[in-house]
Design an enzyme around this catalytic site. Structure first.
Site, PDB file in Angstrom:
ATOM      1  CE  LYS A 158      -4.465  -0.767   0.757  1.00 18.44           C
ATOM      2  NZ  LYS A 158      -4.748  -1.554  -0.516  1.00 18.44           N
ATOM      3  CE  LYS A 249      -4.985  -7.515  -5.237  1.00 22.99           C
ATOM      4  NZ  LYS A 249      -5.538  -7.527  -3.922  1.00 22.99           N
ATOM      5  CE  LYS A 252     -13.934  -0.563  -7.959  1.00 23.57           C
ATOM      6  NZ  LYS A 252     -14.670  -0.621  -6.874  1.00 23.57           N
TER       7      LYS A 252
HETATM    8  P1  TYM Z   1     -11.020  -6.344  -0.611  1.00 19.57           P
HETATM    9  O1  TYM Z   1     -12.101  -5.478  -0.239  1.00 19.57           O
HETATM   10  O2  TYM Z   1      -9.893  -6.116  -1.226  1.00 19.57           O
HETATM   11  O3  TYM Z   1     -11.808  -7.821  -1.521  1.00 19.57           O
HETATM   12  C1  TYM Z   1     -12.930  -8.362  -1.131  1.00 19.57           C
HETATM   13  C2  TYM Z   1     -12.779  -9.786  -1.622  1.00 19.57           C
HETATM   14  O4  TYM Z   1     -12.394  -9.608  -3.198  1.00 19.57           O
HETATM   15  C3  TYM Z   1     -11.343 -10.667  -3.238  1.00 19.57           C
HETATM   16  N1  TYM Z   1     -10.696 -10.338  -4.464  1.00 19.57           N
HETATM   17  C4  TYM Z   1     -10.241 -11.084  -5.616  1.00 19.57           C
HETATM   18  N2  TYM Z   1     -10.298 -12.461  -5.891  1.00 19.57           N
HETATM   19  C5  TYM Z   1     -10.006 -12.676  -6.858  1.00 19.57           C
HETATM   20  N3  TYM Z   1      -9.334 -12.184  -7.644  1.00 19.57           N
HETATM   21  C6  TYM Z   1      -8.958 -10.451  -7.570  1.00 19.57           C
HETATM   22  N4  TYM Z   1      -8.550 -10.066  -8.522  1.00 19.57           N
HETATM   23  C7  TYM Z   1      -9.541 -10.108  -6.230  1.00 19.57           C
HETATM   24  N5  TYM Z   1      -9.506  -9.001  -5.934  1.00 19.57           N
HETATM   25  C8  TYM Z   1     -10.162  -8.946  -4.613  1.00 19.57           C
HETATM   26  C9  TYM Z   1     -10.650 -10.632  -2.177  1.00 19.57           C
HETATM   27  O5  TYM Z   1      -9.800 -11.740  -1.787  1.00 19.57           O
HETATM   28  C10 TYM Z   1     -11.659 -10.592  -0.927  1.00 19.57           C
HETATM   29  O6  TYM Z   1     -12.010 -11.813  -0.447  1.00 19.57           O
HETATM   30  N6  TYM Z   1      -8.829  -7.380   4.018  1.00 19.57           N
HETATM   31  C11 TYM Z   1     -10.177  -7.612   3.060  1.00 19.57           C
HETATM   32  C12 TYM Z   1     -11.594  -7.226   3.650  1.00 19.57           C
HETATM   33  C13 TYM Z   1     -11.677  -7.761   4.854  1.00 19.57           C
HETATM   34  C14 TYM Z   1     -12.130  -9.048   5.337  1.00 19.57           C
HETATM   35  C15 TYM Z   1     -12.272  -9.080   6.771  1.00 19.57           C
HETATM   36  C16 TYM Z   1     -12.233 -10.318   4.650  1.00 19.57           C
HETATM   37  C17 TYM Z   1     -11.824  -7.101   6.173  1.00 19.57           C
HETATM   38  N7  TYM Z   1     -12.197  -7.848   7.224  1.00 19.57           N
HETATM   39  C18 TYM Z   1     -12.493 -10.461   7.343  1.00 19.57           C
HETATM   40  C19 TYM Z   1     -12.498 -11.582   5.136  1.00 19.57           C
HETATM   41  C20 TYM Z   1     -12.633 -11.581   6.613  1.00 19.57           C
HETATM   42  C21 TYM Z   1     -10.137  -6.752   1.681  1.00 19.57           C
HETATM   43  O7  TYM Z   1      -9.634  -5.784   1.840  1.00 19.57           O
HETATM   44  O8  TYM Z   1     -10.824  -7.305   0.830  1.00 19.57           O
END
Ligand code: TYM
Length: 383
Positions: A158, A249, A252
């Site tokens: 980040k 990957k 956003k």
């Molecule tokens: P976030 O908001 O970045 O993404 C949400 C979910 O989407 C999945 N993801 C992907 N899967 C496959 N290919 C991609 N290119 C891709 N981009 C995103 C992520 O793996 C995720 O499952 N830290 C987490 C949010 C969070 C969370 C939690 C998740 C906070 N607390 C507790 C699970 C349990 C995050 O930033 O996800």
């Protein structure tokens, strides 16, 4: 009982998923997955996952997480508890503009319903509406390992810092804020406060899930067996790649908007983005993720909609052109996303306060569930 102003979208026309890849036990069907041995007697199954409010989710979020959440909702045994959260407090770990964040939270919430989460079955809520998440975050931070956190990759990526940077480095010291550094502790609290046994996520969350298990075990070791160490359920679409830089990957944060397909993109936009996807100088179709990441990414995305393997799809398209593969992929994605988009647009335009009512009810249910954990935690700590 909440009544949606709109008919529930059916997202059940997804191809059967062959197997889940899990952190500890690989390739078993959800229905045949026994609850983890250590937790099966003491802890009923609870599925929790979250997504950050960074605008309308993209195809990576959908295939890697949201579609799986809906599939679990539709197939999990009745006594499985399901909770899904817009993790708005996590979003604050990078600078945010208040009005923008407010819009993104609502858009994220509407998307969770639009993809097919059913509030009468699953609890959908904003993380910030359930203060137990932050209370447990503080308590877990008293057992969380600084050494472990400093080795984790997210704060470095980040801040655009090299992976091998240490906390002693002056660049790290000047840029790093406590919230970003302790992000994984809040994520562990999200999961553990609901006594989650299973967490469906994309592969990029694997490290956070390992940290959560480690922290749960550290706490249990000190204070008694309170938390089930949760298991990750890694989606078959574990890493959907960028359409413009297929070695990264889909995300956003990429500056080129054509690198990702949003769940609300029009058919025309989807076709345009797929057509402009970066491939290589070879106009033929073959599946070779190492040497041909661009075309292989397209085949992978298609296989997640079509159900056939990438090798079979490559064979089918061997004698036709890359253009026809792109055309077919664009149509498949649009066909699948159209009902989601329509439902999303209706939810966002809805003049009743349906989304707010669902969010309030979700927060009440999630708070009640989290309070059970917090009573146990406080008692174990002597508070
Ligand atoms: P976030 O908001 O970045 O993404 C949400 C979910 O989407 C999945 N993801 C992907 N899967 C496959 N290919 C991609 N290119 C891709 N981009 C995103 C992520 O793996 C995720 O499952 N830290 C987490 C949010 C969070 C969370 C939690 C998740 C906070 N607390 C507790 C699970 C349990 C995050 O930033 O996800």
């Amino acid at each position: 009982m909440l009544t949606s102003p709109l008919p529930l979208v059916s997202c059940r026309n997804t191809p059967p998923i062959k197997a889940y890849q899990r952190l500890t036990i690989c390739s078993r069907r959800w229905n045949s997955v026994p609850a983890p041995k250590a937790t099966s007697l003491a802890h009923p199954r609870v599925i929790f996952s979250g997504i950050q409010p960074t605008g309308v989710p993209h195809l990576g979020n959908y295939l890697g997480a949201l579609r799986e959440w809906v599939r679990l909702q539709d197939t999990a045994p009745k006594d499985t508890r399901l909770l899904f959260s817009i993790v708005d407090l996590h979003a604050l770990t990078v600078p945010q503009e208040a009005r923008q964040l407010k819009t993104w939270r609502r858009e994220g919430f509407a998307t969770l319903l639009a993809v097919g989460l059913d509030p009468s079955r699953a609890t959908v809520f904003y993380q910030s509406a359930v203060p137990a998440h932050t209370e447990l975050f503080w308590i877990l931070s008293t057992v969380a390992s600084m050494g472990y956190l400093s080795r984790m990759t997210q704060w470095k990526s980040k801040l655009d810092l090299p992976e091998d940077i240490s906390l002693e480095d002056s660049a790290a010291r000047s840029k790093l804020r406590l919230g970003l550094f302790s992000y994984p502790v809040l994520q562990a609290a999200d999961i553990l406060v609901h006594r989650a046994t299973h967490v469906p996520v994309g592969e990029d969350q694997r490290q956070h899930l390992e940290f959560c298990r480690y922290t749960a075990n550290s706490f249990n070791h000190l204070y008694g067996n309170i938390f089930p160490p949760p298991e990750a359920i890694i989606s078959p679409a574990k890493r959907v790649m960028s359409l413009k830089e297929p070695t990264l990957k889909m995300s956003k944060s990429h500056t080129d908007k054509r690198s990702r397909i949003l769940l609300t993109d029009s058919t025309e936009d989807i076709h345009k983005k797929v057509k402009s996807a970066l491939t290589d100088s070879d106009a033929s179709v073959s599946y070779d993720p190492v040497h041909r990441p661009g075309v292989s990414n397209l085949l992978e995305i298609l296989s997640h909609f079509d159900g056939r393997s990438c090798e079979d799809l490559a064979e089918e398209y061997k004698s036709s052109s890359l253009q026809s593969l792109k055309g077919h992929l664009g149509s498949q994605i649009s066909l699948h996303l159209e009902p989601i988009r329509e439902r999303y647009l209706s939810l966002i335009a809805d003049k009743t306060n349906y989304l707010d009512v669902v969010a309030e009810e979700g927060a009440r249910t999630a708070s009640a569930n989290a309070d059970i954990t917090m009573r146990r935690v406080r008692k174990a700590l002597g508070l």
